[in-house]
Design a protein around this motif. Structure first.
Motif, mmCIF file in Angstrom:
data_model
loop_
_atom_site.group_PDB
_atom_site.id
_atom_site.type_symbol
_atom_site.label_atom_id
_atom_site.label_comp_id
_atom_site.label_asym_id
_atom_site.label_seq_id
_atom_site.Cartn_x
_atom_site.Cartn_y
_atom_site.Cartn_z
ATOM 1 N N ARG A 194 -45.511 -41.245 23.260
ATOM 2 C CA ARG A 194 -44.823 -40.257 24.090
ATOM 3 C C ARG A 194 -45.431 -38.911 23.742
ATOM 4 O O ARG A 194 -44.801 -38.069 23.115
ATOM 5 C CB ARG A 194 -43.325 -40.264 23.780
ATOM 6 N N HIS B 93 -33.104 -40.941 36.982
ATOM 7 C CA HIS B 93 -33.884 -41.516 35.868
ATOM 8 C C HIS B 93 -34.384 -40.408 34.933
ATOM 9 O O HIS B 93 -35.563 -40.369 34.561
ATOM 10 C CB HIS B 93 -35.074 -42.324 36.398
ATOM 11 N N ASN C 117 -34.587 -38.697 31.389
ATOM 12 C CA ASN C 117 -34.428 -39.042 29.984
ATOM 13 C C ASN C 117 -33.716 -37.926 29.238
ATOM 14 O O ASN C 117 -33.540 -36.817 29.748
ATOM 15 C CB ASN C 117 -35.783 -39.340 29.346
ATOM 16 N N ASN D 119 -39.744 -36.422 26.310
ATOM 17 C CA ASN D 119 -40.021 -37.761 26.803
ATOM 18 C C ASN D 119 -39.735 -37.890 28.296
ATOM 19 O O ASN D 119 -39.456 -38.968 28.796
ATOM 20 C CB ASN D 119 -39.225 -38.822 26.019
ATOM 21 N N ASN D 120 -39.807 -36.765 29.005
ATOM 22 C CA ASN D 120 -39.701 -36.775 30.455
ATOM 23 C C ASN D 120 -41.090 -36.573 31.048
ATOM 24 O O ASN D 120 -41.716 -35.522 30.851
ATOM 25 C CB ASN D 120 -38.768 -35.666 30.945
ATOM 26 N N LEU E 163 -33.642 -41.487 21.355
ATOM 27 C CA LEU E 163 -34.090 -41.357 22.738
ATOM 28 C C LEU E 163 -35.385 -40.571 22.831
ATOM 29 O O LEU E 163 -36.208 -40.811 23.726
ATOM 30 C CB LEU E 163 -33.002 -40.691 23.581
ATOM 31 N N ASN E 164 -35.588 -39.624 21.924
ATOM 32 C CA ASN E 164 -36.817 -38.829 21.919
ATOM 33 C C ASN E 164 -38.036 -39.667 21.555
ATOM 34 O O ASN E 164 -39.138 -39.419 22.043
ATOM 35 C CB ASN E 164 -36.702 -37.653 20.938
ATOM 36 N N GLU F 97 -37.821 -46.530 28.889
ATOM 37 C CA GLU F 97 -36.646 -45.840 29.418
ATOM 38 C C GLU F 97 -35.354 -46.561 29.027
ATOM 39 O O GLU F 97 -35.231 -47.774 29.174
ATOM 40 C CB GLU F 97 -36.718 -45.753 30.944
ATOM 41 N N ASP F 98 -34.431 -45.778 28.489
ATOM 42 C CA ASP F 98 -33.083 -46.265 28.207
ATOM 43 C C ASP F 98 -32.152 -45.532 29.169
ATOM 44 O O ASP F 98 -31.607 -44.468 28.847
ATOM 45 C CB ASP F 98 -32.712 -45.993 26.749
ATOM 46 N N ARG F 99 -31.969 -46.106 30.345
ATOM 47 C CA ARG F 99 -31.264 -45.407 31.416
ATOM 48 C C ARG F 99 -29.819 -45.111 31.057
ATOM 49 O O ARG F 99 -29.334 -43.982 31.246
ATOM 50 C CB ARG F 99 -31.335 -46.257 32.693
ATOM 51 N N SER G 26 -29.666 -42.608 27.865
ATOM 52 C CA SER G 26 -29.993 -41.228 28.222
ATOM 53 C C SER G 26 -28.887 -40.592 29.051
ATOM 54 O O SER G 26 -28.515 -39.425 28.838
ATOM 55 C CB SER G 26 -31.311 -41.189 29.000
#
Length: 650
Positions: free
Chosen positions: A121, A442, A444, A449-450, A519-520, A525-527, A530
């Motif tokens: 990432r 969607h 993040n 991490n976007n 999450l970083n 993706e953890d929808r 996040s």
């Protein structure tokens, strides 16, 4: 990164430029360009001629070119050459022209970076990863090697031979130095007028103090640095004030500046770019990566103070005038903002130069040209792209929330139960709204991490409908603090209650900062995760901040309350708005003036922070004394006079 991976990267580095296996040919072409440059020499000679002076200019141009840097395996992907040597060349009305170019990596480079564990990432600095194609004239977003060329000013960027791609966007020459425009001269004139007002008003005030006389009129000392400076440095111990807010706001502002220091260094020419991923993966650094909650502290304080001061003024018999309510706010914020916008638009280009100076154009000047009017109307986050003074997206959101606040203030004063019900509903909405936005779009949890940072900013980070949660929590806190300060509600806590609450709130603050770490660093993706984080993290932070304020105001945190009420924090809080307007400009200019690569480390950036902070503090002092303090005096005089006039008519 392991030694094996470094060797593989070094071997693949040039192969991946074209995505084929002709490594030997690529090496030959690359070194011919860096060492021999026969074609270049021939072209420059045709521009300069064959005289001895021309030969000396040619030598200086070649000397100013980038060389093959060491440390490529550690991420030293940019060599800036010698900007000043090239920029200073002048021969026969021909000047040196410095251009920063790129060899663009093949798209498959992304795949190899992930394989080698360098940047699953990876951070997205604007130069190295080109999130804005206009910067280097590229239509894609791939990492590349950046090298500098020095050619005669009569040669266009497209004429520069070799593997590197050069565009006029990142070329600099004395032949094309920007001249002062008519608008720049008008801006300087405006600043000069205010300087004269300051000099005359301060001189008059000094004379009054010397002869121990009172001013003929209070407006005559409105621009006095002496008069305004005394107010600025004077500390207050008024029991009606929530003095602990000073420390909270001052430390939050320092945290904001620290966060911007670290985010800005990712755009700088780093000699160890690959170490950024290791830094981002270190949970200890969440103190920086999680610093965005500091902005929510200001939302909390904004909502709290709005309700608290409104109810206090209504208790004193004041009549609520919505138009004056809005006018006070606009007049309080806009003059200093307007001056900073003028400086960004017309003077910033003349503050310096350097290999990366065009970054100032793109980040600070161009965005102001497209967004100045909507920014000054505080609607920029919905009208168009490009915020004038980029960090002031916060002002847009805060002003919009302030404009809507009477919808809560009036019911809260006249019908408290209805007002509290509305606040409760809005607090729930402040959690639901970001959850829905994050899930549907969607988005993040964090900026890093976007993949699409523009979508993150547009639909969530700078959107009022996604950020109002902490503000309304602050409004609810302001109502109950008003009740506590007026003894309408009395709180009695036992010692173990106090200790427990302090532990809960402090733990909550720490947890909110570090909660986003998984999450970083997530590679997928953890929808749900996040969306839940976006929904509850900032409101939870707001509740913890409010808890600290309640304990301090209620007398259950004397040591901490005394620290937060420290007179130094009062001084910094008075300057906090000016510091907010100034600090990005200071940081961006310092970075854009760099002539050499820098090595990234936390200690190095914190060391730089203190220098930028002190410069910001000095400039903020001038901005505050010249534009903030006088406006407050003028406003008080105008409205105080109008109130006297009404009273005399009655």
């Amino acid at each position: 990164m392991s030694f094996k991976n470094k060797i593989l990267i070094c071997t693949l580095l040039f192969t991946l430029v074209f995505g084929d296996s002709k490594t030997k040919d690529i090496y030959n072409d690359f070194f011919n360009e860096l060492v021999n440059r026969k074609e270049l020499v021939a072209q420059i000679k045709t521009k300069l001629g064959d005289s001895e002076e021309a030969g000396f200019a040619l030598i200086k141009m070649l000397d100013a070119w980038s060389k093959l840097p060491s440390g490529i395996m550690d991420g030293n992907l940019i060599d800036l050459g010698s900007f000043d040597e090239c920029y200073g060349i002048e021969y026969n009305n021909i000047y040196g022209k410095y251009c920063l170019g790129i060899i663009q990596f093949n798209p498959q480079t992304e795949k190899y970076f992930k394989v080698f564990g360098i940047a699953s990432r990876k951070p997205r600095p604007r130069l190295l990863l080109n999130p804005e194609p206009r910067l280097m004239g590229l239509g894609d977003d791939y990492t590349g090697l950046h090298f500098a060329a020095c050619v005669p000013s009569t040669m266009s960027a497209a004429e520069i031979p070799g593997l590197f791609k050069y565009t006029e966007d990142f070329c600099y020459s004395k032949a094309t130095e920007p001249e002062l425009s008519a608008r720049a001269i008008v801006t300087i004139t405006i600043l000069a007028i205010f300087l004269c007002l300051v000099l005359v008003s301060t001189s008059y005030d000094i004379a009054l103090n010397y002869f121990k006389k009172e001013p003929y009129h209070e407006l005559l000392i409105a621009f006095s640095f002496l008069h305004n400076g005394r107010k600025l440095f004077r500390s207050s111990k008024n029991s009606d004030q929530l003095l602990c807010l000073n420390g909270i706001k001052a430390m939050s502002m320092m945290w904001v500046i620290t966060g911007h220091e670290f985010s800005n260094v990712m755009f700088a020419p780093l000699s160890n770019f690959f170490v950024l991923q290791e830094w981002l993966n270190d949970p200890a650094n969440m103190f920086i990566m999680g610093a965005t909650v500091s902005v929510d502290t200001f939302f909390v304080v904004g909502g709290l103070v709005t309700v608290y001061t409104f109810l206090k003024s209504m208790d004193k018999g004041a009549k609520f005038n919505v138009l004056l309510f809005y006018f006070h706010r606009y007049l309080r914020l806009t003059p200093a903002y307007f001056i900073m916008a003028l400086i960004h638009l017309f003077l910033l280009n003349h503050f310096g130069n350097g290999p990366l100076w065009k970054v100032v154009d793109v980040e600070l000047v161009d965005s102001c040209e497209t967004g100045w009017w909507s920014s000054l109307l505080y609607i920029n986050n919905y009208v168009q792209k490009g915020t004038c003074v980029p960090q002031t997206w916060y002002l847009q959101v805060d002003m919009q929330l302030f404009v809507l606040s009477p919808l809560i203030l009036i019911p809260l004063y006249k019908w408290p139960k209805i007002g509290l019900s509305i606040l409760g509903f809005l607090i729930i909405g402040g959690c639901v709204s970001p959850f829905v936005i994050g899930y549907v779009k969607h988005i993040n949890a964090g900026m890093l991490n976007n993949e699409d940072t523009e979508k993150f900013m547009t639909y969530y980070y700078a959107a009022t409908y996604a950020r109002f949660g902490p503000y309304v929590i602050g409004m609810l806190a302001g109502y109950f603090l008003y009740k506590i300060k007026t003894n309408k509600i009395r709180i009695h806590l036992k010692s173990w209650h106090v200790i427990t609450l302090w532990l809960v709130f402090i733990t909550g603050l720490v947890a909110c900062v570090w909660a986003g770490y998984p999450l970083n660093v997530a590679t997928e993706e953890d929808r749900w995760g996040s969306s839940l984080y976006l929904a509850f993290n900032r409101p939870a932070w707001a509740v913890a901040v409010v808890g600290v304020i309640f304990l301090c105001v209620s007398g259950y945190g004397t040591p901490i309350d005394k620290f937060l009420s420290w007179s130094v924090f009062q001084f910094l809080t008075k300057l906090s708005y000016s510091m907010y307007l100034v600090h990005i400009c200071v940081i961006s200019i310092r970075t854009s003036l760099l002539r050499n690569n820098i090595k990234f480390s936390s200690f190095a950036i914190l060391h730089v922070f203190w220098g930028d902070f002190m410069i910001t503090l000095g400039l903020s002092l001038i901005l505050c004394l010249t534009f903030e303090s006088p406006i407050i005096i003028i406003e008080k005089y105008l409205f105080h006079r109008s109130e006297k006039t009404k009273a005399s008519k009655q």
